[in-house]
Design a protein around this motif. Structure first.
Motif, PDB file in Angstrom:
ATOM      1  N   GLY A  82       0.778  -1.225   0.000  1.00 42.21           N
ATOM      2  CA  GLY A  82       0.000   0.000   0.000  1.00 42.21           C
ATOM      3  C   GLY A  82       0.817   1.287   0.000  1.00 42.21           C
ATOM      4  O   GLY A  82       0.245   2.370   0.150  1.00 42.21           O
ATOM      5  N   SER A  83       2.119   1.193  -0.177  1.00 38.49           N
ATOM      6  CA  SER A  83       2.972   2.386  -0.204  1.00 38.49           C
ATOM      7  C   SER A  83       3.976   2.287  -1.339  1.00 38.49           C
ATOM      8  O   SER A  83       4.326   1.181  -1.782  1.00 38.49           O
ATOM      9  CB  SER A  83       3.720   2.549   1.127  1.00 38.49           C
ATOM     10  OG  SER A  83       2.825   2.668   2.201  1.00 38.49           O
ATOM     11  N   LEU A  84       4.430   3.442  -1.802  1.00 39.12           N
ATOM     12  CA  LEU A  84       5.465   3.459  -2.819  1.00 39.12           C
ATOM     13  C   LEU A  84       6.788   3.010  -2.217  1.00 39.12           C
ATOM     14  O   LEU A  84       7.089   3.278  -1.056  1.00 39.12           O
ATOM     15  CB  LEU A  84       5.629   4.869  -3.402  1.00 39.12           C
ATOM     16  CG  LEU A  84       4.436   5.473  -4.140  1.00 39.12           C
ATOM     17  CD1 LEU A  84       4.823   6.827  -4.722  1.00 39.12           C
ATOM     18  CD2 LEU A  84       3.940   4.555  -5.248  1.00 39.12           C
ATOM     19  N   THR A  85       7.593   2.327  -3.023  1.00 38.60           N
ATOM     20  CA  THR A  85       8.910   1.919  -2.558  1.00 38.60           C
ATOM     21  C   THR A  85       9.839   3.131  -2.502  1.00 38.60           C
ATOM     22  O   THR A  85       9.585   4.163  -3.132  1.00 38.60           O
ATOM     23  CB  THR A  85       9.518   0.865  -3.484  1.00 38.60           C
ATOM     24  OG1 THR A  85       9.667   1.424  -4.802  1.00 38.60           O
ATOM     25  CG2 THR A  85       8.622  -0.371  -3.556  1.00 38.60           C
ATOM     26  N   LYS A  86      10.914   2.996  -1.753  1.00 38.22           N
ATOM     27  CA  LYS A  86      11.863   4.092  -1.613  1.00 38.22           C
ATOM     28  C   LYS A  86      12.508   4.436  -2.949  1.00 38.22           C
ATOM     29  O   LYS A  86      12.775   5.608  -3.244  1.00 38.22           O
ATOM     30  CB  LYS A  86      12.937   3.712  -0.589  1.00 38.22           C
ATOM     31  CG  LYS A  86      13.886   4.850  -0.256  1.00 38.22           C
ATOM     32  CD  LYS A  86      14.862   4.458   0.833  1.00 38.22           C
ATOM     33  CE  LYS A  86      15.812   5.617   1.149  1.00 38.22           C
ATOM     34  NZ  LYS A  86      16.783   5.255   2.223  1.00 38.22           N
ATOM     35  N   THR A  87      12.758   3.436  -3.780  1.00 38.02           N
ATOM     36  CA  THR A  87      13.362   3.701  -5.085  1.00 38.02           C
ATOM     37  C   THR A  87      12.422   4.500  -5.986  1.00 38.02           C
ATOM     38  O   THR A  87      12.867   5.351  -6.756  1.00 38.02           O
ATOM     39  CB  THR A  87      13.753   2.389  -5.772  1.00 38.02           C
ATOM     40  OG1 THR A  87      12.604   1.534  -5.874  1.00 38.02           O
ATOM     41  CG2 THR A  87      14.829   1.666  -4.980  1.00 38.02           C
ATOM     42  N   SER A  88      11.129   4.232  -5.890  1.00 35.49           N
ATOM     43  CA  SER A  88      10.158   5.002  -6.676  1.00 35.49           C
ATOM     44  C   SER A  88      10.088   6.449  -6.203  1.00 35.49           C
ATOM     45  O   SER A  88       9.929   7.372  -7.005  1.00 35.49           O
ATOM     46  CB  SER A  88       8.776   4.350  -6.602  1.00 35.49           C
ATOM     47  OG  SER A  88       8.770   3.095  -7.233  1.00 35.49           O
ATOM     48  N   LEU A  89      10.206   6.659  -4.901  1.00 35.71           N
ATOM     49  CA  LEU A  89      10.237   8.027  -4.380  1.00 35.71           C
ATOM     50  C   LEU A  89      11.461   8.776  -4.889  1.00 35.71           C
ATOM     51  O   LEU A  89      11.391   9.982  -5.169  1.00 35.71           O
ATOM     52  CB  LEU A  89      10.230   7.997  -2.850  1.00 35.71           C
ATOM     53  CG  LEU A  89       8.946   7.480  -2.184  1.00 35.71           C
ATOM     54  CD1 LEU A  89       9.131   7.383  -0.676  1.00 35.71           C
ATOM     55  CD2 LEU A  89       7.755   8.389  -2.515  1.00 35.71           C
ATOM     56  N   SER A  90      12.586   8.072  -5.039  1.00 31.87           N
ATOM     57  CA  SER A  90      13.777   8.700  -5.613  1.00 31.87           C
ATOM     58  C   SER A  90      13.549   9.062  -7.078  1.00 31.87           C
ATOM     59  O   SER A  90      14.038  10.098  -7.546  1.00 31.87           O
ATOM     60  CB  SER A  90      14.979   7.759  -5.484  1.00 31.87           C
ATOM     61  OG  SER A  90      15.315   7.536  -4.138  1.00 31.87           O
ATOM     62  N   CYS A 126       2.021  12.305  -1.841  1.00 32.21           N
ATOM     63  CA  CYS A 126       3.381  12.087  -1.347  1.00 32.21           C
ATOM     64  C   CYS A 126       4.367  13.140  -1.822  1.00 32.21           C
ATOM     65  O   CYS A 126       5.441  13.292  -1.230  1.00 32.21           O
ATOM     66  CB  CYS A 126       3.878  10.695  -1.750  1.00 32.21           C
ATOM     67  SG  CYS A 126       4.282  10.515  -3.496  1.00 32.21           S
ATOM     68  N   HIS A 127       4.027  13.873  -2.899  1.00 30.35           N
ATOM     69  CA  HIS A 127       4.966  14.875  -3.426  1.00 30.35           C
ATOM     70  C   HIS A 127       4.170  16.008  -4.079  1.00 30.35           C
ATOM     71  O   HIS A 127       3.225  15.752  -4.832  1.00 30.35           O
ATOM     72  CB  HIS A 127       5.908  14.237  -4.459  1.00 30.35           C
ATOM     73  CG  HIS A 127       7.144  15.030  -4.719  1.00 30.35           C
ATOM     74  ND1 HIS A 127       7.136  16.168  -5.501  1.00 30.35           N
ATOM     75  CD2 HIS A 127       8.430  14.870  -4.302  1.00 30.35           C
ATOM     76  CE1 HIS A 127       8.370  16.659  -5.567  1.00 30.35           C
ATOM     77  NE2 HIS A 127       9.170  15.893  -4.849  1.00 30.35           N
ATOM     78  N   PRO A 232      18.682  11.010  -3.528  1.00 30.65           N
ATOM     79  CA  PRO A 232      18.039  10.726  -2.241  1.00 30.65           C
ATOM     80  C   PRO A 232      16.815  11.598  -2.023  1.00 30.65           C
ATOM     81  O   PRO A 232      16.757  12.749  -2.458  1.00 30.65           O
ATOM     82  CB  PRO A 232      19.141  11.040  -1.229  1.00 30.65           C
ATOM     83  CG  PRO A 232      20.038  12.019  -1.922  1.00 30.65           C
ATOM     84  CD  PRO A 232      20.014  11.638  -3.372  1.00 30.65           C
ATOM     85  N   VAL A 233      15.852  11.036  -1.356  1.00 36.94           N
ATOM     86  CA  VAL A 233      14.620  11.767  -1.048  1.00 36.94           C
ATOM     87  C   VAL A 233      14.896  12.709   0.106  1.00 36.94           C
ATOM     88  O   VAL A 233      15.491  12.316   1.120  1.00 36.94           O
ATOM     89  CB  VAL A 233      13.485  10.790  -0.699  1.00 36.94           C
ATOM     90  CG1 VAL A 233      12.209  11.548  -0.363  1.00 36.94           C
ATOM     91  CG2 VAL A 233      13.252   9.829  -1.849  1.00 36.94           C
ATOM     92  N   SER A 234      14.471  13.947  -0.038  1.00 36.31           N
ATOM     93  CA  SER A 234      14.701  14.936   0.997  1.00 36.31           C
ATOM     94  C   SER A 234      13.943  14.555   2.258  1.00 36.31           C
ATOM     95  O   SER A 234      12.746  14.227   2.219  1.00 36.31           O
ATOM     96  CB  SER A 234      14.267  16.326   0.518  1.00 36.31           C
ATOM     97  OG  SER A 234      14.378  17.271   1.554  1.00 36.31           O
TER      98      SER A 234
END
Length: 397
Positions: A82-90, A126-127, A232-234
């Motif tokens: 149910g959440s985006l992966t960290k790599t997708s956020l990058s 998320c952004h 990296p995600v801020s």
């Protein structure tokens, strides 16, 4: 070093940017190129000058580094639980900062079930740069098979005409993007670590020993995979106050005729952090000599709350499964602390961990290449050093 990629080049019957050249057509007409004009001399001797075709002028003109008539950038996102992966956020971070400052950013999610809808809801806020979330809800996308996902990207691009399509440079993106690029007849740019301009990128070559600047001059869309550790995600990134709208992708014209099928997926349950996103990574090499000795690395990782990594030599020797491999053909990591025990420092391994904030190396060979990239190095026998660390380090709270 600079390379240029082209997808297709228009070739007129005869062409030179300077001077002249000529051919004779079946009808007896000689066609000669004079710089930017074409002279046709008929069999009777008469000569006529005419302007070059618009298509030829477009082919000769330098292409702009940006395209304003396209909707913006599409990010292919991966979601889990149910959440985006960290790599997708990058990927979103990279696209929002460098590719779509004046255009929209669309997010593509696919899958089925409640977890997909939950991921879409979370992604919508998320952004602040996300303008819309596209959701493809179908059992065809339950697993990350390249065939249906690539066709989905092709379908969305035909409807949206995006200037850029971005995915993370992991197993998910590397599986889907090349096949989607083939369907769209473009050449993807892979493993990008820096975006200089909307169509100028930097990527590592020769196992990270050299950096290559690539200017993409092909047709839209410009497709690229980005190395998430380089974007990296801020930590102070605020969520979007007004969630972006969520739209369902029309799959009425979607046909699946792939030749592959999903058999099974196996994962190892572990309380340790994920190797790709852990703050601390403890890695062991072939010098540990056996799978039994490798358990010392695991015990040390438990005390430090760290993830466990391994070199390819340790994986090939059967000490640990291959999902723990760090390096060019394994996982790319960039933790705050990277500790390497019995790792010689082959260039393929260094390519996967050189972006770590602090690197600590322990090796009994004082000339081991790992010491050239390490911030702290200790020359000694790991069979003496690891037990001492285990004895003196407190238990993780």
């Amino acid at each position: 070093m600079e390379k240029t990629r082209k997808n297709a080049t228009y070739r007129p019957e005869t062409s030179k940017e300077a001077g002249t050249s000529g051919t004779t057509t079946p009808s007896g007409t000689t066609r000669v190129v004079y710089g930017s004009r074409i002279a046709e001399e008929t069999a009777t001797g008469s000569t006529m000058l005419r302007s070059i075709t618009l298509r030829y002028l477009i082919a000769l003109a330098p292409r702009s580094t940006s395209s304003c008539r396209y909707l913006g950038t599409l990010v292919i996102a991966e979601h889990e639980g149910g959440s985006l992966t960290k790599t997708s956020l990058s990927s979103i971070e990279a696209a929002s900062k460098f590719l779509c400052k004046d255009n929209s950013l669309s997010l593509l999610l696919a899958g089925t079930g409640p977890s997909l809808q939950e991921a879409a809801t979370n992604a919508a806020s998320c952004h602040p740069s996300i303008s819309q979330v596209l959701v493809a809800d179908s059992d065809k996308f339950k697993h990350h098979l390249a065939e249906p996902w690539a066709k989905l990207v092709h379908l969305v691009q035909q409807k949206g005409e995006y200037s850029h399509i971005v995915a993370a440079s992991g197993s998910f993106g590397k599986n889907i993007l090349p096949r989607a690029a083939a369907l769209l007849d473009v050449s993807p740019v892979t493993d990008v670590i820096e975006i200089s301009e909307p169509r100028t990128f930097v990527r590592p070559i020769y196992a990270g020993n050299a950096l290559c600047t690539i200017r993409y001059t092909g047709s839209n869309p410009c497709m690229l995979t980005i190395r998430s550790t380089s974007f990296p995600v801020s930590a102070s990134q605020d969520s979007q106050t007004n969630p972006a709208p969520i739209h369902q992708v029309d799959l009425s014209s979607f046909n699946e005729d792939g030749n592959s099928r999903h058999v099974k997926q196996t994962t190892q349950e572990s309380e340790r952090p994920d190797l790709g996103s852990a703050r601390v990574v403890i890695t062991g090499g072939r010098a540990l000599k056996s799978a039994e000795n490798f358990k010392m690395i695991e015990k040390l990782a438990e005390k430090l709350g760290a993830a466990v990594g391994a070199t390819r030599a340790a994986v090939d020797a059967g000490y640990v499964p291959n999902e723990l491999q760090v390096g060019q053909t394994g996982k790319i990591v960039a933790p705050e602390l990277y500790m390497a025990f019995g790792v010689s420092g082959a260039i393929q391994h260094i390519a996967g961990m050189r972006d770590s904030k602090v690197i600590v190396a322990v090796n009994k060979d004082a000339d081991a290449p790992i010491f050239q990239v390490a911030d702290y190095g200790l020359v000694g026998d790991l069979f003496d050093i690891i037990p001492e660390l285990l004895e003196k380090l407190p238990e993780k709270n």
